[in-house]
Design a protein around this motif. Structure first.
Motif, PDB file in Angstrom:
ATOM      1  N   ARG A   1       0.854  -1.197   0.000  1.00 59.43           N
ATOM      2  CA  ARG A   1       0.000   0.000   0.000  1.00 59.43           C
ATOM      3  C   ARG A   1       0.884   1.239   0.000  1.00 59.43           C
ATOM      4  N   LEU A   2       0.866   1.981  -1.095  1.00 57.17           N
ATOM      5  CA  LEU A   2       1.774   3.115  -1.246  1.00 57.17           C
ATOM      6  C   LEU A   2       1.424   4.270  -0.316  1.00 57.17           C
ATOM      7  N   SER A   3       0.185   4.296   0.198  1.00 59.22           N
ATOM      8  CA  SER A   3      -0.200   5.353   1.121  1.00 59.22           C
ATOM      9  C   SER A   3       0.621   5.297   2.402  1.00 59.22           C
ATOM     10  N   THR A   4       1.178   4.125   2.735  1.00 59.45           N
ATOM     11  CA  THR A   4       1.938   3.973   3.979  1.00 59.45           C
ATOM     12  C   THR A   4       3.393   4.392   3.831  1.00 59.45           C
ATOM     13  N   VAL A   5       3.860   4.691   2.603  1.00 56.93           N
ATOM     14  CA  VAL A   5       5.283   4.981   2.407  1.00 56.93           C
ATOM     15  C   VAL A   5       5.525   6.386   1.864  1.00 56.93           C
ATOM     16  N   GLN A   6       4.493   7.217   1.762  1.00 56.66           N
ATOM     17  CA  GLN A   6       4.682   8.544   1.154  1.00 56.66           C
ATOM     18  C   GLN A   6       5.444   9.491   2.059  1.00 56.66           C
ATOM     19  N   ALA A   7       5.570   9.128   3.356  1.00 58.40           N
ATOM     20  CA  ALA A   7       6.357   9.967   4.254  1.00 58.40           C
ATOM     21  C   ALA A   7       7.814   9.551   4.290  1.00 58.40           C
ATOM     22  N   ALA A   8       8.189   8.577   3.466  1.00 58.75           N
ATOM     23  CA  ALA A   8       9.571   8.092   3.457  1.00 58.75           C
ATOM     24  C   ALA A   8      10.498   9.133   2.839  1.00 58.75           C
ATOM     25  N   ASP A   9      11.773   9.081   3.253  1.00 57.09           N
ATOM     26  CA  ASP A   9      12.764   9.997   2.687  1.00 57.09           C
ATOM     27  C   ASP A   9      13.163   9.579   1.276  1.00 57.09           C
ATOM     28  N   GLN A  10      13.191   8.268   1.033  1.00 54.71           N
ATOM     29  CA  GLN A  10      13.443   7.775  -0.315  1.00 54.71           C
ATOM     30  C   GLN A  10      12.656   6.489  -0.532  1.00 54.71           C
ATOM     31  N   ILE A  11      12.326   6.242  -1.801  1.00 57.22           N
ATOM     32  CA  ILE A  11      11.599   5.032  -2.174  1.00 57.22           C
ATOM     33  C   ILE A  11      12.425   4.287  -3.220  1.00 57.22           C
ATOM     34  N   ILE A  12      12.558   2.976  -2.999  1.00 50.38           N
ATOM     35  CA  ILE A  12      13.240   2.091  -3.954  1.00 50.38           C
ATOM     36  C   ILE A  12      12.163   1.239  -4.606  1.00 50.38           C
ATOM     37  N   VAL A  13      12.008   1.362  -5.912  1.00 51.20           N
ATOM     38  CA  VAL A  13      10.999   0.610  -6.650  1.00 51.20           C
ATOM     39  C   VAL A  13      11.678  -0.578  -7.306  1.00 51.20           C
ATOM     40  N   MET A  14      11.140  -1.781  -7.054  1.00 48.48           N
ATOM     41  CA  MET A  14      11.726  -3.010  -7.589  1.00 48.48           C
ATOM     42  C   MET A  14      10.727  -3.732  -8.482  1.00 48.48           C
ATOM     43  N   SER A  15      11.269  -4.446  -9.466  1.00 51.06           N
ATOM     44  CA  SER A  15      10.441  -5.256 -10.354  1.00 51.06           C
ATOM     45  C   SER A  15      11.285  -6.406 -10.884  1.00 51.06           C
TER      46      SER A  15
ATOM     47  N   ILE B   1      14.672   4.955  -8.004  1.00 51.97           N
ATOM     48  CA  ILE B   1      15.035   5.374  -6.648  1.00 51.97           C
ATOM     49  C   ILE B   1      14.861   6.886  -6.567  1.00 51.97           C
ATOM     50  N   GLY B   2      14.286   7.345  -5.437  1.00 51.41           N
ATOM     51  CA  GLY B   2      14.168   8.769  -5.229  1.00 51.41           C
ATOM     52  C   GLY B   2      13.135   9.106  -4.177  1.00 51.41           C
ATOM     53  N   PRO B   3      13.017  10.402  -3.801  1.00 54.16           N
ATOM     54  CA  PRO B   3      11.975  10.832  -2.873  1.00 54.16           C
ATOM     55  C   PRO B   3      10.597  10.609  -3.498  1.00 54.16           C
ATOM     56  N   PRO B   4       9.544  10.457  -2.708  1.00 53.87           N
ATOM     57  CA  PRO B   4       8.214  10.159  -3.256  1.00 53.87           C
ATOM     58  C   PRO B   4       7.716  11.222  -4.240  1.00 53.87           C
ATOM     59  N   ASP B   5       7.887  12.502  -3.899  1.00 51.92           N
ATOM     60  CA  ASP B   5       7.355  13.553  -4.775  1.00 51.92           C
ATOM     61  C   ASP B   5       8.048  13.554  -6.137  1.00 51.92           C
ATOM     62  N   GLN B   6       9.360  13.280  -6.162  1.00 48.35           N
ATOM     63  CA  GLN B   6      10.067  13.237  -7.443  1.00 48.35           C
ATOM     64  C   GLN B   6       9.627  12.034  -8.288  1.00 48.35           C
TER      65      GLN B   6
END
Length: 596
Positions: free
Chosen positions: A546-560, A567-572
């Motif tokens: 659930r992406l709503s739980t990670v929007q306050a993170a400093d960075q997000i790593i997207v894997m597939s 990789i980057g901050p949520p807003d970017q």
């Protein structure tokens, strides 16, 4: 040859103390000598009572030399006393041997259970994939005992061989002709018994497999009680249980009958043999005293002979259990994780994945492919992606449950294998969707995070986790027993107890693996507030669908598919219109459709 190979494997697996075998065999040999001596004493004893002497040149000169200092009117009393002393000493040695054997039996089983358990919890094999957990329980609780029983049987086999040798030697001294005839007869009897029990090996292996199936049936039934009742399948499960139990019963009955076969066959053979020997002795002019001693030795020989055959059959029957323990230890011995030599310091800069590849088995595809990213200290990093993307594998590598197939995981520039394993893991703590609680008190479950913590620290951790209020409202408070897997408290309460345990541990790095996925909205919100207060300025790694739980993170790593694709901050990431943005739109659209 097969017996020799099996015994070598058994001794290697049991790893008994070096003194064990010589002590057991030595005591057994001493008991045999004492018993043989007592039986041979019947010759001069019966002669002193008037029995005819044996043929000249056999025993008489030896007895004359030994007994010449004894006055004739005291000879019978002396021989009776010597016979009694030999029997007392023989039984004392036998009791001592029994104690030593039982001691070694328990010691070997204890060490083997500990070794199997140690490798189970230390090896990096995923037992949910490689083994059914019920198989492991059967190996630890049942088959390790059978290995120790096998060692006792091996020792008994050697003792019986020694006893057999002593008795045969004494019988040869009395009469070569009678001994030769007896051995030929016993050889044919042994061949008949072996022919009748030749299937003991495969029957023993079948018993091991049936026991594993029985354990699986019990485990699954007990863990699925709610499902069974919900689908009204009690009769179906009862029938499956009865069938599995009955198969075990029939296999064990067959094995028991194979084990029991040597006893009656051996006794019947010895009885027939004694009758034949009486007739032979009459024609050979062997004295009554010598014949009585020979027949006594022969009759007592049926015990070691029977045990010799039964021990061999029993070892064949235990072959499946011995092979099971040996195979389990062999497969879990490698890979053990290497131990580092440095204590793990507090994380100062970052944990880095550098060109990491990983596969769970040589014949399986890569779960991670050339993964590189950095987790900065004191920040929150979220790892997102569809199922099978490799998120949980990343978490396992962070904890060093496994090591990469290639590449490195580093903490402040040092590869994780350089650190002492326990020292590194004490720097981390895990909160997951599956909360593991012991069937114990709430206090004991929280204290699992740090056994050295005091009561005040334990309750402070519960207050931070927003668990103190509901715990104190329970009749027994912190001493409340929560049942198997914490089933006596709600899901949200279980999560908060687990969070209190994590807070008490006070880790440098907090890993959250779908920790709030199973909670309702209100409970999740309360849990998130407690978690955010605690995780401030800590290194946090979050795995979430659930992406709503990670929007306050400093960075997000997207894997597939085992690769890092963004990789980057949520807003970017939302502005890039990439994979994360599509996942976000998809989930928001689904939520909106659900709301309509």
């Amino acid at each position: 040859m097969r017996l020799v190979v099996r015994l070598r494997r058994l001794f290697r697996l049991a790893a008994a103390p070096a003194w064990a075998g010589p002590t057991v065999v030595g005591l057994g040999l001493l008991a045999a000598v004492l018993e043989g001596t007592g039986l041979v004493l019947f010759i001069p004893l019966l002669q002193s009572l008037g029995a005819s002497p044996p043929q000249p040149g056999r025993w008489q000169p030896m007895f004359d030399r030994i007994l010449s200092p004894i006055p004739h009117h005291y000879l019978t009393a002396f021989l009776v006393g010597a016979l009694c002393v030999s029997i007392v000493l023989k039984n004392a040695v036998h009791l001592a041997n029994t104690w030593v054997t039982r001691y070694i039996d328990g010691l070997v089983a204890h060490r083997l259970r500990s070794r199997v358990f140690d490798q189970t919890i230390s090896s990096c094999i995923d037992y949910r994939v490689e083994n059914r957990r019920t198989d492991i329980i059967t190996t630890i609780a049942n088959n390790t005992w059978k290995v120790s029983q096998g060692l006792s049987l091996a020792y008994r086999l050697m003792v019986c061989l020694c006893t057999f040798g002593v008795f045969v030697l004494l019988m040869l001294l009395i009469s070569v002709r009678l001994t030769f005839f007896s051995m030929i007869f016993l050889l044919f009897a042994a061949m008949a018994i072996r022919l009748a029990t030749r299937r003991a090996d495969e029957t023993g292996k079948a018993v091991v497999e049936e026991n594993k199936q029985f354990g699986l049936r019990m485990w699954e039934s007990i863990n699925s009680l709610q499902l069974i009742r919900a689908f009204a399948q009690e009769s179906y499960e009862h029938d499956r249980f009865v069938q599995t139990s009955d198969r075990v019963r029939r296999r064990l009955l067959r094995l028991d009958m194979l084990w029991a076969t040597p006893g009656p066959v051996s006794e019947i053979s010895i009885t027939i043999l004694i009758g034949a020997l009486v007739l032979i002795a009459e024609s050979a002019s062997i004295g009554i005293a010598a014949l009585a001693a020979f027949l006594s030795l022969l009759y007592r020989l049926q015990g070691p002979t029977r045990e010799l055959l039964q021990s061999k059959i029993a070892l064949d029957g235990l072959a499946g259990a011995i092979d099971d323990v040996d195979e389990y230890l062999r497969t879990t011995q490698t890979p053990y994780l290497s131990q580092g030599y440095l204590p793990a310091p507090a994380l100062k800069t970052a944990v880095e994945f550098r060109d990491v590849c990983f596969r769970y088995a040589p014949d399986q595809p890569l779960a991670l492919q050339d993964v590189s990213f950095s987790i900065p200290a004191g920040k929150t990093t979220a790892i997102v992606g569809e199922s099978g993307a490799g998120k949980s594998t990343v978490m396992a590598l962070l904890f060093r449950f496994m090591d990469p197939t290639s590449g490195e995981v580093l903490a402040d520039g040092m590869p994780l294998p350089c650190f002492e394993l326990r020292s590194w893991r004490k720097r981390l703590s895990l909160m997951s969707q599956e909360v593991y609680l012991f069937n114990d008190t709430i206090a004991a479950n929280i204290a699992y995070g740090d056994f050295d913590a005091g009561q005040n620290e334990l309750r402070q951790a519960a207050r931070i986790a927003k668990a103190d209020d509901f715990i104190r409202s329970l009749p027994e408070g912190y001493e409340t027993q929560i049942g198997d897997q914490g089933m006596r408290v709600s899901g949200g309460q279980r999560q908060r107890i687990a969070l209190a345990r994590t807070i008490l541990r006070n880790p440098d790095i907090l890993l959250l693996d779908e920790a709030t996925n199973a909670l309702d909205g209100g409970t999740e919100q309360a849990f998130q507030i407690a978690l955010e207060q605690y995780s401030h300025n800590r290194t946090v790694v979050v795995i979430a669908h659930r992406l709503s739980t990670v929007q306050a993170a400093d960075q997000i790593i997207v894997m597939s598919k085992g690769r890092v694709i963004e990789i980057g901050p949520p807003d970017q990431l939302l502005k890039r219109a990439g994979h994360f943005s599509k996942l976000h739109e998809f989930q928001n659209g689904r939520v909106a459709m659900g709301a309509n």
